[in-house]
Write an enzyme that holds these catalytic residues in place. Structure first.
Site: not given
Length: 258
Positions: A81-82, A92, A166, A183-184, A193
């Site tokens: 979800h960019r 790390r 790791r 909100a959008r 989801r």
């Protein structure tokens, strides 16, 4: 079980959205945007935006969450979800010796699968510790040879060791993060989801997030959730076939009918 906390949000999120909408549909100047925006008018503006599908004004309200007790597998999903901001605990710089892990319910419910899973987690923790020790020793020696003190060399070397150790950590390894969405973006996130076909872990987080934002902006998120809350299922032959069950669950989650 994942833990989600609403850390902060736009003050008066629905009033902020209503002010943005008012600018779009009236001659009001910026100085007058909040004038006359009663609770009733604010609710009316927000409902109107949902009815006509005008989504851009709701981008002016944002919500920041703390999310804990989730896996790195979850991290890979949520960052798809960019239009959001993410700050994630670093493997790390933070030691994961004796790491916590997320145990999938289906594995937990099967004794044989659970035993194998726990063995795998124990093995991963053991290999992580061994690799960290080997690499720390190697890096310490190199740094001392470069003129660093033993103490400083050991401190730097431990961080360098974690960088490579790791790589043996599993998807189940726990992580935590801070996530901010407007909100959008949240409406889109909930559509994708909260669906029964979403993976169980991210669905559990999405439902907690929806409950939290509904408490502070009930009108803004009145229609939020999986698509089947207000229409037919878009999944076609992949539908879970439990629309009424889903609608009842989300009515209870929001504390009112949907």
């Amino acid at each position: 079980m994942p833990k989600v906390t609403l850390i902060s949000h736009t003050p008066n999120p629905e009033r902020t959205v209503a002010a943005a909408a008012k600018l779009c549909y009236s001659k009001s100047g910026v100085d007058d945007l909040l004038a006359g925006l009663t609770e009733e008018k604010t609710e009316s503006f927000v409902r109107m935006l949902a009815q006509i599908g005008h989504e851009s004004p709701i981008e002016h309200a944002s919500f920041t969450f703390g999310i804990e007790g989730v896996s790195r597998a979850f991290l890979a999903q949520i960052t798809r979800h960019r239009i959001a901001s993410y700050s994630v605990q670093s493997q790390r710089y933070v030691s994961k010796e004796n790491f916590d892990y997320i145990l999938p319910p289906e594995i937990e419910a099967d004794a044989e699968a659970k035993s194998l899973f726990l063995q795998a987690m124990g093995d991963a923790a053991e290999y992580y510790a061994k690799l960290s020790a080997i690499l720390t020793k190697k890096h310490t020696a190199a740094l001392v040879a470069q003129g660093k003190s033993e103490e400083e060399a050991a401190r730097i070397a431990s961080k360098q060791a974690m960088e490579d150790a790791r790589f043996v950590l599993p998807n189940a390894c726990d992580t935590k993060m801070v996530v901010t969405m407007n909100a959008r973006s949240l409406h889109n996130f909930f559509r994708e989801r909260c669906c029964n076909r979403a993976q169980w872990e991210i669905r559990a987080v999405a439902e907690q997030m929806l409950r939290l934002v509904t408490e502070v902006a009930p009108t803004l998120f009145a229609a939020a959730g999986p698509p089947c809350l207000h229409g037919s299922c878009p999944e076609g032959k992949m539908s879970c076939g439990r629309i009424q069950e889903v609608r009842s669950r989300y009515a209870a989650l929001k504390g009112s009918g949907v």
